[in-house]
Design a protein around this motif. Structure first.
Motif, PDB file in Angstrom:
ATOM      1  N   PRO A   1       0.842  -1.267  -0.108  1.00 60.30           N
ATOM      2  CA  PRO A   1       0.135  -0.034  -0.075  1.00 60.30           C
ATOM      3  C   PRO A   1       1.029   1.430  -0.179  1.00 60.30           C
ATOM      4  O   PRO A   1       2.111   1.279   0.209  1.00 60.30           O
ATOM      5  CB  PRO A   1      -0.565  -0.157   1.263  1.00 60.30           C
ATOM      6  CG  PRO A   1      -0.326  -1.155   2.143  1.00 60.30           C
ATOM      7  CD  PRO A   1       0.847  -1.988   1.005  1.00 60.30           C
TER       8      PRO A   1
ATOM      9  N   GLN B   1       0.436   6.754   3.705  1.00 60.23           N
ATOM     10  CA  GLN B   1      -1.222   7.178   2.997  1.00 60.23           C
ATOM     11  C   GLN B   1      -1.894   6.259   3.172  1.00 60.23           C
ATOM     12  O   GLN B   1      -3.123   6.126   3.542  1.00 60.23           O
ATOM     13  CB  GLN B   1      -1.103   7.903   1.626  1.00 60.23           C
ATOM     14  CG  GLN B   1      -2.418   8.278   1.127  1.00 60.23           C
ATOM     15  CD  GLN B   1      -2.261   8.552  -0.215  1.00 60.23           C
ATOM     16  OE1 GLN B   1      -1.414   8.694  -0.938  1.00 60.23           O
ATOM     17  NE2 GLN B   1      -3.327   9.122  -0.742  1.00 60.23           N
ATOM     18  N   GLY B   2      -1.449   4.759   2.764  1.00 58.61           N
ATOM     19  CA  GLY B   2      -2.090   3.720   2.939  1.00 58.61           C
ATOM     20  C   GLY B   2      -2.539   3.245   4.301  1.00 58.61           C
ATOM     21  O   GLY B   2      -3.588   2.584   4.716  1.00 58.61           O
ATOM     22  N   ASN B   3      -1.641   3.404   5.450  1.00 61.20           N
ATOM     23  CA  ASN B   3      -1.817   3.231   6.697  1.00 61.20           C
ATOM     24  C   ASN B   3      -2.933   4.046   7.083  1.00 61.20           C
ATOM     25  O   ASN B   3      -3.639   3.744   8.128  1.00 61.20           O
ATOM     26  CB  ASN B   3      -0.660   3.285   7.531  1.00 61.20           C
ATOM     27  CG  ASN B   3       0.358   2.142   7.351  1.00 61.20           C
ATOM     28  OD1 ASN B   3       0.200   1.124   6.871  1.00 61.20           O
ATOM     29  ND2 ASN B   3       1.677   2.342   7.476  1.00 61.20           N
TER      30      ASN B   3
ATOM     31  N   LEU C   1      -5.433   5.419   5.659  1.00 58.82           N
ATOM     32  CA  LEU C   1      -6.687   5.033   5.120  1.00 58.82           C
ATOM     33  C   LEU C   1      -7.010   3.885   5.799  1.00 58.82           C
ATOM     34  O   LEU C   1      -8.440   3.607   5.839  1.00 58.82           O
ATOM     35  CB  LEU C   1      -6.452   4.764   3.432  1.00 58.82           C
ATOM     36  CG  LEU C   1      -6.544   5.968   2.726  1.00 58.82           C
ATOM     37  CD1 LEU C   1      -6.309   5.588   1.274  1.00 58.82           C
ATOM     38  CD2 LEU C   1      -7.704   6.999   3.041  1.00 58.82           C
ATOM     39  N   LEU C   2      -6.261   2.794   6.265  1.00 55.61           N
ATOM     40  CA  LEU C   2      -6.611   1.657   6.926  1.00 55.61           C
ATOM     41  C   LEU C   2      -7.355   2.272   8.397  1.00 55.61           C
ATOM     42  O   LEU C   2      -8.294   1.510   9.017  1.00 55.61           O
ATOM     43  CB  LEU C   2      -5.603   0.741   7.265  1.00 55.61           C
ATOM     44  CG  LEU C   2      -5.035   0.226   5.982  1.00 55.61           C
ATOM     45  CD1 LEU C   2      -3.716  -0.697   6.243  1.00 55.61           C
ATOM     46  CD2 LEU C   2      -6.034  -0.784   5.529  1.00 55.61           C
ATOM     47  N   PHE C   3      -6.666   3.130   9.122  1.00 58.46           N
ATOM     48  CA  PHE C   3      -7.217   3.631  10.470  1.00 58.46           C
ATOM     49  C   PHE C   3      -8.231   4.856  10.545  1.00 58.46           C
ATOM     50  O   PHE C   3      -8.990   4.827  11.395  1.00 58.46           O
ATOM     51  CB  PHE C   3      -5.920   4.130  11.159  1.00 58.46           C
ATOM     52  CG  PHE C   3      -4.992   3.186  11.523  1.00 58.46           C
ATOM     53  CD1 PHE C   3      -5.563   1.990  12.477  1.00 58.46           C
ATOM     54  CD2 PHE C   3      -3.707   3.242  11.235  1.00 58.46           C
ATOM     55  CE1 PHE C   3      -4.638   1.217  12.995  1.00 58.46           C
ATOM     56  CE2 PHE C   3      -2.936   2.324  11.456  1.00 58.46           C
ATOM     57  CZ  PHE C   3      -3.323   1.304  12.504  1.00 58.46           C
TER      58      PHE C   3
ATOM     59  N   PRO D   1     -11.569   4.417   9.215  1.00 59.90           N
ATOM     60  CA  PRO D   1     -12.826   4.031   9.579  1.00 59.90           C
ATOM     61  C   PRO D   1     -12.718   3.765  11.285  1.00 59.90           C
ATOM     62  O   PRO D   1     -13.969   4.148  11.682  1.00 59.90           O
ATOM     63  CB  PRO D   1     -12.917   2.482   8.979  1.00 59.90           C
ATOM     64  CG  PRO D   1     -11.972   2.429   7.638  1.00 59.90           C
ATOM     65  CD  PRO D   1     -10.809   3.484   8.056  1.00 59.90           C
ATOM     66  N   TYR D   2     -11.721   3.314  11.581  1.00 60.34           N
ATOM     67  CA  TYR D   2     -11.629   3.305  13.285  1.00 60.34           C
ATOM     68  C   TYR D   2     -11.844   4.563  14.057  1.00 60.34           C
ATOM     69  O   TYR D   2     -12.402   4.728  14.797  1.00 60.34           O
ATOM     70  CB  TYR D   2     -10.543   2.432  13.539  1.00 60.34           C
ATOM     71  CG  TYR D   2     -10.292   1.188  13.451  1.00 60.34           C
ATOM     72  CD1 TYR D   2     -11.327   0.193  13.809  1.00 60.34           C
ATOM     73  CD2 TYR D   2      -9.491   0.677  12.565  1.00 60.34           C
ATOM     74  CE1 TYR D   2     -10.998  -1.033  13.221  1.00 60.34           C
ATOM     75  CE2 TYR D   2      -9.226  -0.481  12.009  1.00 60.34           C
ATOM     76  CZ  TYR D   2     -10.273  -1.482  12.338  1.00 60.34           C
ATOM     77  OH  TYR D   2     -10.160  -2.866  12.017  1.00 60.34           O
TER      78      TYR D   2
END
Length: 114
Positions: A14, A18-20, A22-24, A26-27
């Motif tokens: 990813p 920036q990818g990390n 986007l992973l967090f 929603p949380y």
């Protein structure tokens, strides 16, 4: 030999930071929703309840956690004396009060009713 050999490709990573993020995301959004819909209103209710209990004075009508309703006759630091019936007084811990009903101030005699 009917097929050619297959070689594994490197997994696409990813986009780094920036990818990390986007992973967090929603949380973080779920926590924000929980905070504004559940945690913050509960803290405000608890603060208002604590302020009402701290402001109990003689003559207020109170409801205990057990459902007893009475009028405060004496206020101490952590306890109250509550009269639940004529001549029947109970000592109650302030922390067990569930509701404080302050008596309304009497209206002035010269107020005109509209």
């Amino acid at each position: 030999m009917f097929s050619s050999p297959a070689y594994a490709q490197a997994a696409a990573a990813p986009g780094g930071l920036q990818g990390n993020l986007l992973l967090f995301l929603p949380y973080v959004a779920i926590f924000a929703i929980f905070y504004f819909l559940m945690i913050r209103p509960q803290q405000q209710r608890a603060k208002a309840h604590r302020a009402a209990i701290d402001a109990v004075k003689r003559g207020d009508e109170v409801v205990t956690g057990g459902g007893l309703i009475g009028r405060v006759t004496k206020v101490a630091e952590t306890e109250l004396e509550v009269e639940v019936a004529t001549g029947v007084k109970l000592r109650v811990v302030k922390g067990t009060l569930s509701e404080v009903r302050t008596k309304p101030l009497p209206a002035a005699a010269n107020d005109a009713k509209n």
